[in-house]
Write an enzyme that holds these catalytic residues in place. Structure first.
Site, PDB file in Angstrom:
ATOM      1  N   HIS B  64       0.897  -1.138  -0.060  1.00 33.88           N
ATOM      2  CA  HIS B  64      -0.004  -0.110   0.095  1.00 33.88           C
ATOM      3  C   HIS B  64       0.950   1.281   0.110  1.00 33.88           C
ATOM      4  CE1 HIS B  64      -4.320   1.495   1.280  1.00 33.88           C
ATOM      5  NE2 HIS B  64      -3.621   2.335   0.728  1.00 33.88           N
ATOM      6  N   LEU B  67       2.445   6.622  -4.654  1.00 34.37           N
ATOM      7  CA  LEU B  67       3.512   7.327  -5.266  1.00 34.37           C
ATOM      8  C   LEU B  67       3.490   8.543  -5.933  1.00 34.37           C
ATOM      9  CD1 LEU B  67       5.470   4.070  -6.731  1.00 34.37           C
ATOM     10  CD2 LEU B  67       6.152   5.519  -4.913  1.00 34.37           C
ATOM     11  N   ARG B  68       1.833   9.000  -6.091  1.00 34.94           N
ATOM     12  CA  ARG B  68       1.672  10.197  -6.401  1.00 34.94           C
ATOM     13  C   ARG B  68       1.854  10.736  -7.908  1.00 34.94           C
ATOM     14  NH1 ARG B  68      -1.800  10.424  -2.653  1.00 34.94           N
ATOM     15  NH2 ARG B  68      -1.187  10.975  -0.510  1.00 34.94           N
ATOM     16  N   ASN B  98      -4.949   5.964  -7.162  1.00 36.75           N
ATOM     17  CA  ASN B  98      -5.505   7.510  -6.924  1.00 36.75           C
ATOM     18  C   ASN B  98      -4.487   8.591  -7.400  1.00 36.75           C
ATOM     19  OD1 ASN B  98      -4.039   7.102  -4.550  1.00 36.75           O
ATOM     20  ND2 ASN B  98      -5.307   8.361  -3.290  1.00 36.75           N
ATOM     21  N   ASN B 282      -6.682   8.448   7.439  1.00 41.48           N
ATOM     22  CA  ASN B 282      -8.186   7.765   6.916  1.00 41.48           C
ATOM     23  C   ASN B 282      -7.864   6.375   6.766  1.00 41.48           C
ATOM     24  OD1 ASN B 282     -11.021   7.422   6.977  1.00 41.48           O
ATOM     25  ND2 ASN B 282     -11.061   8.464   5.228  1.00 41.48           N
ATOM     26  N   ASP B 309       0.513   2.146   3.790  1.00 40.24           N
ATOM     27  CA  ASP B 309      -0.235   3.459   3.191  1.00 40.24           C
ATOM     28  C   ASP B 309       0.493   4.792   3.321  1.00 40.24           C
ATOM     29  OD1 ASP B 309      -2.278   4.704   2.521  1.00 40.24           O
ATOM     30  OD2 ASP B 309      -3.465   4.692   4.286  1.00 40.24           O
ATOM     31  N   HIS B 313       1.872  14.021   1.459  1.00 43.21           N
ATOM     32  CA  HIS B 313       1.210  15.413   1.346  1.00 43.21           C
ATOM     33  C   HIS B 313       2.302  16.487   1.606  1.00 43.21           C
ATOM     34  CE1 HIS B 313      -2.657  13.790   0.716  1.00 43.21           C
ATOM     35  NE2 HIS B 313      -2.631  13.384   1.868  1.00 43.21           N
TER      36      HIS B 313
END
Lengths: 316, 432
Positions: B64, B67-68, B98, B282, B309, B313
């Protein structure tokens, strides 16, 4: 002029000692008479700058702080903005650091989000007064409420032992409830909270209060009834069916008030939804101390600005 | 590429039940031999590295990782994310879909695979979206995504709320032999809450989501798993009740697996008490009783894998009011140290810990690696379990620094990470 107040900011009543609270209440009582003078001004904070940063709509709290600052001769500047600073493309932190660069002595902040005042206090040099941050705290409201309770129910005392206070309504979303719970418990009062279970926060009893999902048992024999404003948007959130039903089962009327102690006082932080949480006859009746709360609000805020604004060398 | 012999370390390879002092010989990108005394007889072209007092374990596998790339390269990209992974001892990571655009079609998968080959330090396995645009409505082209290299499907961050869509996703994916991973959160119960509903949310006034928002979706999905027979994996499990449901389902023989993050088993909702946005994630950090349940489940095998995860950010998303801040914590570089705490506290044996980081996650998605078996890929981590270090932002290789562990003193670090026999991360003293 007063006791030592060992805090740089006032972010909440949680963490204030009984002595801290009494310091503010004592000083507030002294400032109260200034409102009766022909010249309602003392030079105490002359040359100090107080910025009222109100990023959520507010009339009475902002006005109360502004009057408090002006009566102490501070230069008060009001900044009003959108609830969400990001809508302006500037973050709260940018706003804060810009304001701080102008070297104010006190920043009073009202913000829609819990924790905003805490966050501000970590980043700026000025003293921060929390004038309400989301559902977190509204400490000056609780302090003015304590001042009112002391005047009517505990004159000359430094604690509220033996007093029982019922806080009724939307506890979940109320910063006033949280600040009052902490302050009243610290002063030794017994505190009950009451409202539909949908508006009671999780594990609230672990704060040291009793919780009720109907208001009748909560009102039995209490010395103080504190009604909270019910916000219509909570109805849209499915927390209760409608204001008619709320008023019928959770509003304060004469019948329910009769359950309280015969000398019980009725309080409300305002603004009142007349006929929803409070029967107008009670709001305007002899047991209501609502306007006394408002008057004491100015004096308590003067005390807080004085203690944090450099009026007392005891401030850290 | 020169061959490498890792000499004198403690070799822990749970997949083969090994925990012994031995040398590990890596040849041509594969594990050649694992035996004591190899170093004395290797060929001169073999580089012998002394790893005495260190653990030699299969490279970690992260199920999980965010890597953006593409789309949010200001937070992380494949180069920085895989560098952070290598520094954390990970040799393979699964990239969440995502991104922007989301990985819901072959073109995006191809891009990720190509970029990983060009700039990646470790193996990158893309995970495709369950539905187009992660919108929870139309199934993505799962067959083609699989052919392009995806190893599973998830709409992570966006739970599949519609039970019919979830049912069909499980059925369809089963035909391709692919597991479906769910971010379990009933949005109609979580109501946008920013933290766990409990005493801390009551004190702070932060709008909160109850644990049942997670467990009720786990319960629903387990019923769908039973109905469809498809492989189902619960991402970042956090609530005691969810753990109980998965344990029961495993007893009933359902093909279900789950993972937990180091932050969910290391911290409670108390970390949010001071409105620290770096602790906002989350599912949210839960109550102490939930953490206890997670630890038990890690020990008894209900939880198959530790997954990070890793959710980078920038301060743009984090240096704001708590309720406005983005959810997510970076985790690749702190996972090992936090996990080793469980060994030090006596909760896990070294073998169990290594299992949850290697063969456990490999089995969940059927990935290669996760063992030092001769003939397998030479993906290896050399770990100093007592290495004391301070988690400081500038030293982290991830582009983002959103970690509640910043400033903490941690113990345990990889000192050498090899992928396919090639060193991708090394502490200074191991640099040639």
């Amino acid at each position: 002029m007063s006791g030592v107040f060992p805090h740089r900011h006032l972010l909440g009543t949680e963490g204030l000692s009984r002595a801290d609270i009494n310091t503010v209440l004592d000083l507030g009582e002294r400032f109260l008479e200034i409102a009766d003078r022909p010249i309602k001004k003392v030079p105490t904070l002359r040359g100090k700058t107080v910025i009222n940063l109100f990023l959520e709509p507010s009339t009475r709290t902002r006005t109360s702080f502004e009057i408090a600052a002006k009566r102490l001769s501070a230069d008060a500047v009001n900044i009003s903005g959108a609830a969400s600073s990001t809508t302006k493309g500037e973050t709260l932190m940018d706003t804060a650091t810009n304001i701080d660069a102008m070297s104010p002595d006190v920043v009073v902040i009202r913000h829609a989000q819990a924790g905003a005042a805490v966050m501000l206090a970590k980043r700026i040099r000025a003293a921060v007064v929390n004038a309400g941050d989301g559902a977190h705290e509204h400490p000056t409201q609780a302090l003015l409420d304590c001042s009112t309770i002391r005047a009517h129910k505990a004159k000359g005392r430094v604690d509220f032992a033996g007093l029982t206070v019922a806080i009724c309504g939307d506890i979940l979303n109320s910063r006033v409830a949280r600040s009052n719970i902490h302050a009243l418990l610290t002063l030794g009062a017994r505190v009950r909270v009451a409202g539909p279970r949908t508006l009671l926060p999780a594990r609230i009893t672990e704060l040291g209060v009793e919780a009720f999902d109907r208001i009748e048992p909560a009102l039995e024999g209490v010395d103080v009834v504190m009604m909270l404003r019910i916000q219509k948007e909570r109805q849209a959130g499915g927390r209760f069916p409608n204001t008619r039903e709320y008023s019928r089962y959770f509003g304060l009327n004469a019948h329910r008030l009769a359950l309280a102690h015969a000398d019980a006082i009725v309080m409300h932080p305002g603004p009142i939804n007349r006929g929803v949480e409070l029967d107008p006859a009670i709001a305007d009746g002899p047991r209501s101390v609502i306007l006394d709360q408002v008057a004491r609000g100015v004096a308590i805020r003067m005390a807080v600005l004085y203690l944090l604004g450099g009026g007392d060398s005891g401030a850290e | 590429m020169s061959d490498i012999c890792l000499a004198g370390g403690r070799v822990i390879d749970p997949a083969r039940g090994l925990d012994l002092q031995a040398d590990v010989l890596l040849q041509d990108g594969r594990v050649a031999r694992v035996e004591a005394g190899l170093a004395a007889s290797v060929s001169p072209r073999t580089r012998v590295i002394d790893v005495k007092d260190l653990w030699v374990v299969p490279g970690f596998i992260d199920l999980h990782t965010h890597l953006r790339e593409p789309g949010h390269e200001y937070k992380e990209d494949i180069a920085t994310g895989t560098a952070a992974a290598a520094a954390g001892g990970f040799t393979a990571i699964c990239a969440m879909p995502n991104t922007n655009p989301p990985n819901d079609n072959r073109a995006v998968t191809d891009l990720i695979v190509r970029r990983a080959r060009e700039v990646g330090s470790v193996r990158v396995y893309p995970i495709g979206a369950i539905t187009l645009g992660l919108a929870g409505q139309t199934l993505s082209e799962m067959g083609e995504l699989k052919d392009a290299g995806c190893v599973a499907f998830t709409d992570d961050g966006h739970p599949v709320m519609n039970a019919e869509v979830m049912r069909r996703a499980l059925e369809y994916a089963r035909g391709f032999g692919m597991p479906v991973i769910q971010h379990c959160e009933d949005l109609s119960l979580s109501c946008g809450g920013s933290m766990h509903e409990g005493l801390v949310s009551t004190r702070t006034g932060i709008r909160a989501q109850p644990a049942v928002a997670e467990s009720s979706m786990v319960a629903r999905d387990l019923d769908l798993c039973a109905l469809t027979g498809a492989r189902y994996h619960v991402a970042h499990i956090s609530a005691a009740e969810s753990v109980r449901l998965v344990r029961d389902a495993k007893r009933r023989g359902l093909p279900v697996t789950c993972e937990v993050t180091p932050h969910h088993f290391s911290l409670t909702d108390a970390a949010c008490a001071d409105y620290d946005t770096s602790a906002k994630c989350n599912p949210p950090l839960r109550a102490d009783s939930d953490v206890q349940a997670l630890l038990e489940a890690l020990a008894d095998g209900t939880i198959d894998a530790i997954a990070t995860d890793h959710a980078p950010h920038s301060p743009v998303e984090k240096a704001v009011e708590f309720e406005q801040a983005a959810f997510g914590i970076i985790g690749l570089e702190t996972a090992l140290a936090l996990s080793l705490e469980l060994v030090r506290s006596g909760l896990l044996t070294p073998t169990t810990l290594v299992t949850r980081l290697t063969s456990g996650p490999a089995a969940v998605l059927g990935l290669p690696g996760g063992t030092l078996a001769p003939g397998g890929v030479a993906d290896v981590a050399v770990v100093d379990p007592d290495f004391a270090w301070r988690c400081d932002g500038p030293q982290l290789l991830s582009r983002s620094k959103n970690s509640p562990f910043l400033g903490r003193s941690l113990r345990g670090r990889p000192v050498l990470t090899l992928v396919g026999g090639k060193i991708v991360f090394a502490e200074e003293k191991f640099l040639v």
